[in-house]
Enzyme design. Sequence first.
Site, PDB file in Angstrom:
ATOM      1  CE  LYS A 104     -33.226 -77.066  19.532  1.00 37.46           C
ATOM      2  NZ  LYS A 104     -32.646 -76.757  18.214  1.00 37.46           N
ATOM      3  CG  ASP A 144     -33.440 -80.349  17.563  1.00 38.47           C
ATOM      4  OD1 ASP A 144     -32.646 -81.159  18.049  1.00 38.47           O
ATOM      5  OD2 ASP A 144     -33.085 -79.230  17.169  1.00 38.47           O
ATOM      6  N   GLY A 216     -20.444 -88.569  11.784  1.00 37.96           N
ATOM      7  CA  GLY A 216     -21.901 -88.606  11.958  1.00 37.96           C
ATOM      8  C   GLY A 216     -22.595 -88.641  10.611  1.00 37.96           C
ATOM      9  N   GLY A 218     -25.589 -89.064   9.547  1.00 34.31           N
ATOM     10  CA  GLY A 218     -27.046 -89.058   9.754  1.00 34.31           C
ATOM     11  C   GLY A 218     -27.700 -88.145   8.743  1.00 34.31           C
ATOM     12  CG  ASN A 219     -31.607 -85.193   8.187  1.00 32.73           C
ATOM     13  OD1 ASN A 219     -31.513 -85.221   6.957  1.00 32.73           O
ATOM     14  ND2 ASN A 219     -32.456 -84.415   8.811  1.00 32.73           N
ATOM     15  CB  ALA A 220     -26.816 -82.752   9.242  1.00 34.15           C
ATOM     16  N   GLY A 221     -25.204 -85.086   8.033  1.00 31.25           N
ATOM     17  CA  GLY A 221     -23.909 -85.562   7.537  1.00 31.25           C
ATOM     18  C   GLY A 221     -23.977 -86.289   6.203  1.00 31.25           C
TER      19      GLY A 221
HETATM   20  P1  NAD Z   1     -29.063 -87.760  13.064  1.00 28.96           P
HETATM   21  O1  NAD Z   1     -29.548 -88.454  14.269  1.00 28.96           O
HETATM   22  O2  NAD Z   1     -29.779 -87.975  11.762  1.00 28.96           O
HETATM   23  O3  NAD Z   1     -27.535 -88.134  12.782  1.00 28.96           O
HETATM   24  C1  NAD Z   1     -26.543 -88.195  13.752  1.00 28.96           C
HETATM   25  C2  NAD Z   1     -25.507 -89.211  13.312  1.00 28.96           C
HETATM   26  O4  NAD Z   1     -24.425 -89.186  14.225  1.00 28.96           O
HETATM   27  C3  NAD Z   1     -26.030 -90.658  13.283  1.00 28.96           C
HETATM   28  O5  NAD Z   1     -25.575 -91.285  12.100  1.00 28.96           O
HETATM   29  C4  NAD Z   1     -25.330 -91.289  14.503  1.00 28.96           C
HETATM   30  O6  NAD Z   1     -25.082 -92.660  14.318  1.00 28.96           O
HETATM   31  C5  NAD Z   1     -24.048 -90.498  14.539  1.00 28.96           C
HETATM   32  N1  NAD Z   1     -23.378 -90.526  15.835  1.00 28.96           N
HETATM   33  C6  NAD Z   1     -23.915 -90.594  17.081  1.00 28.96           C
HETATM   34  N2  NAD Z   1     -22.938 -90.655  17.998  1.00 28.96           N
HETATM   35  C7  NAD Z   1     -21.771 -90.591  17.337  1.00 28.96           C
HETATM   36  C8  NAD Z   1     -20.411 -90.606  17.717  1.00 28.96           C
HETATM   37  N3  NAD Z   1     -20.062 -90.698  19.001  1.00 28.96           N
HETATM   38  N4  NAD Z   1     -19.477 -90.527  16.750  1.00 28.96           N
HETATM   39  C9  NAD Z   1     -19.823 -90.451  15.449  1.00 28.96           C
HETATM   40  N5  NAD Z   1     -21.082 -90.456  15.033  1.00 28.96           N
HETATM   41  C10 NAD Z   1     -22.044 -90.524  15.962  1.00 28.96           C
HETATM   42  O7  NAD Z   1     -29.017 -86.211  13.440  1.00 28.96           O
HETATM   43  P2  NAD Z   1     -28.898 -84.933  12.495  1.00 28.96           P
HETATM   44  O8  NAD Z   1     -30.252 -84.352  12.306  1.00 28.96           O
HETATM   45  O9  NAD Z   1     -28.064 -85.259  11.304  1.00 28.96           O
HETATM   46  O10 NAD Z   1     -28.104 -83.946  13.460  1.00 28.96           O
HETATM   47  C11 NAD Z   1     -26.702 -84.039  13.670  1.00 28.96           C
HETATM   48  C12 NAD Z   1     -26.193 -82.740  14.259  1.00 28.96           C
HETATM   49  O11 NAD Z   1     -26.530 -81.672  13.397  1.00 28.96           O
HETATM   50  C13 NAD Z   1     -26.796 -82.385  15.632  1.00 28.96           C
HETATM   51  O12 NAD Z   1     -25.841 -81.707  16.385  1.00 28.96           O
HETATM   52  C14 NAD Z   1     -27.910 -81.434  15.259  1.00 28.96           C
HETATM   53  O13 NAD Z   1     -28.248 -80.577  16.334  1.00 28.96           O
HETATM   54  C15 NAD Z   1     -27.255 -80.694  14.110  1.00 28.96           C
HETATM   55  N6  NAD Z   1     -28.244 -80.024  13.250  1.00 28.96           N
HETATM   56  C16 NAD Z   1     -29.098 -80.739  12.476  1.00 28.96           C
HETATM   57  C17 NAD Z   1     -30.023 -80.051  11.713  1.00 28.96           C
HETATM   58  C18 NAD Z   1     -30.972 -80.790  10.820  1.00 28.96           C
HETATM   59  O14 NAD Z   1     -31.753 -80.120  10.120  1.00 28.96           O
HETATM   60  N7  NAD Z   1     -30.939 -82.100  10.742  1.00 28.96           N
HETATM   61  C19 NAD Z   1     -30.067 -78.647  11.735  1.00 28.96           C
HETATM   62  C20 NAD Z   1     -29.157 -77.950  12.531  1.00 28.96           C
HETATM   63  C21 NAD Z   1     -28.244 -78.664  13.289  1.00 28.96           C
END
Ligand code: NAD
Length: 413
Positions: A104, A144, A216, A218-221
């Site tokens: 990482k 990331d 959350g 975001g991208n994943a959610g």
């Molecule tokens: P992202 O920044 O696109 O989304 C994160 C979301 O969480 C945003 O909508 C943000 O507003 C929200 N958020 C922030 N603080 C919050 C809180 N206190 N309560 C509720 N929501 C909150 O990030 P992502 O890429 O979707 O990643 C999210 C998680 O998934 C991280 O832990 C990341 O390590 C993990 N992850 C992502 C990937 C990937 O490919 N995107 C892969 C493996 C793991």
Amino acid sequence: MGENPFENAQKQLEKAAKIIGLEPAVHSILREPMRIIDVHFPVKMDSGETRIFNGFRVQYNNARGPCKGGIRFHPAETLDTVKALAAWMTWKCAVANIPYGGGKGGVICNPKELSSTELERISRGYIRAIAQFIGPDKDVPAPDVYTTPQIMAWMLDEYEKIVGGAAPGVITGKPLALGGSAGREDATAQGVVYTIREAVKVLGIELRGAKVAVQGFGNAGSFVATKLSEMGASIVAVSDSRGGIYNENGLAAKDLAKHKEQYGTVLGFAGAKEISNSELLELELDILVPAALENQITGENAGKIKAKIIAEAANGPTTPEADEILFGNKVFVIPDFLCNAGGVTVSYFEWVQNLYGYYWTKEEVFEKLDKIITTAFESSLKAAREHSVDMRMGAYAVAIKRVAEAMKLRGWV
Ligand code: NAD
């Protein structure tokens, strides 16, 4: 963040080591990263002033292959977070049985306060500082938190200038035009959905009509919500950093994604009432998907969780104390490094396609992804049942045994 993520990673390893009776010598190697690269590099800012930035690259273990893991750009980045994430990458690649070790990286900077040209110079400066330690057969970074396909493109370009030739397999998460893989954008969510599909079978829950909340958006959610809703699940609540929304009859996930894109938040979505992030976690649910930050489910709130399945799309959302409570309450937790392994698996496919010089369709990518994730889920479940432990410890047992076997065969122990 409260708890130290690296201490949590070490606690999880210790618990797993006891369960499988890991030899002390193997345990000592796995407790700490094999190599930490800590660099300070100069960057010319737009003002003409030179600033020094601090970056890290942690190469946790490379017994099973080149290290693999993302690079984060964050103002509050710490070496302990990067170490924890590098450890989890080691287990993630091992449980998915892809031929990588774990790594990482991170740079302490605030992308929100930087111009695009400054961001480019930081990306190139970081790669110059670590170039001799990375490579398609040494260590393969990826995007990331706050790093993007464009940043990967600059990093690739800088690396190729240094080595004097094409080396697309040095970094993944690249734009499609530079050798990225089809399906990378929603690969993590697709993997999460495959693990949920398997978990509902184990528990005898019907996915159609199942009540789901996603913390959350975001991208994943957001992709998890859309995909589950297309499979007939009812997304009753979602949240982001500003708060959450709830509708017991289900929210239209696709419209919600448009709303979030337009307004930058899920709040204000028609027909939904507002709830707090802590209320969301404690709703009457079949499936809870934490997809935001670390340490959301703790010793304080774990007892109040009513979901039957927790699918950890986020890294480290559940503390070790909460794990004990959830296991006691028979909540089925799909652990982060199994649940969200879809992202790194498609990164692996990207690297394979780069080395091969031959590219697959999204359908081919997802078909191969399904096999890898489903097999990883089945082996973790088998180990969990054998040792009468939760899925996290089952997945750890599978992963650690694989890394240990590779180290022994190499004669390290
Ligand atoms: P992202 O920044 O696109 O989304 C994160 C979301 O969480 C945003 O909508 C943000 O507003 C929200 N958020 C922030 N603080 C919050 C809180 N206190 N309560 C509720 N929501 C909150 O990030 P992502 O890429 O979707 O990643 C999210 C998680 O998934 C991280 O832990 C990341 O390590 C993990 N992850 C992502 C990937 C990937 O490919 N995107 C892969 C493996 C793991």
